[in-house]
Design an enzyme around this catalytic site. Structure first.
Site, short mmCIF file in Angstrom:
data_model
loop_
_atom_site.label_atom_id
_atom_site.label_comp_id
_atom_site.label_asym_id
_atom_site.label_seq_id
_atom_site.Cartn_x
_atom_site.Cartn_y
_atom_site.Cartn_z
CD GLU A 84 28.79 25.05 117.11
OE1 GLU A 84 29.45 26.09 116.72
OE2 GLU A 84 28.06 24.18 116.32
CD GLU A 88 31.14 29.28 116.97
OE1 GLU A 88 31.14 29.99 117.98
OE2 GLU A 88 29.93 29.15 116.73
CD GLU A 131 27.20 26.13 102.44
OE1 GLU A 131 26.18 26.63 101.71
OE2 GLU A 131 27.38 24.68 102.28
#
Length: 182
Positions: A84, A88, A131
């Site tokens: 992550e 990100e 998404e």
């Protein structure tokens, strides 16, 4: 507590909701429980500067958070935190350390949050968002400023709040010359 019945109410790709009927001290109770595989989060800090994300979260609008996300099936929490962070922010953590674990909603959810931290990271590329993920900006923020934003209500994400305050307490940040007043 004895579970007498468990019936699925709804299910989606993130969580399932079950209706439980339980026997507790001879009294029957019914509870709707959200079952969730958990979340991993990473607090990235170097020289008292945090790497954070501004993200659009319906219905709250724009929030400031540390990178975090849902743990995939058979994924270890530390691997999720690393994944992550890279997705990100475009940063890669070289070393990751456990910080704390907590359950944000014990009254109605099984979700656990695994918080980690890193002091060793570098920019390796661009974001690779999932998404529907609406990260507006990757930002650097002083730890002291983030703590002030927590206490002023500007940072509202519980994962971010728990991680930042846990890190600050474990590293004696509040014993220094920190004050909440501007």
């Amino acid at each position: 507590m004895i579970i007498k019945n468990k019936k699925i109410i709804t299910q989606n790709k993130i969580f399932s909701v079950f209706d439980y009927t339980c026997l507790n001290k001879k009294m029957e109770i019914s509870r709707q429980i959200i079952e969730h595989d958990g979340v991993a989060a990473i607090l990235a800090i170097k020289n008292n500067k945090l790497i954070m994300v501004k993200q659009y979260r319906f219905p709250f609008g724009e929030t400031i958070e540390i990178p975090s996300g849902k743990i995939e099936k058979n994924e270890k929490p530390v691997k999720c935190a690393s994944r992550e962070f890279k997705e990100e922010t475009g940063y890669d953590a070289k070393e990751i350390h456990p910080l704390t674990n907590f359950y944000p909603s014990v009254a109605f959810s099984t979700q656990i949050v695994h918080c980690f931290y890193t002091n060793s990271f570098e920019k390796v590329g661009e974001q690779n968002l999932d998404e529907g993920e609406m990260i507006v900006e990757v930002i650097e923020m002083e730890l002291e400023n983030a703590i002030k934003m927590i206490f002023s209500g500007q940072i509202i994400d519980s994962i971010t709040i728990v991680a930042i305050l846990s890190y600050a307490i474990k590293n004696d940040f509040f014993k220094k010359s920190f004050t909440l007043s501007s």
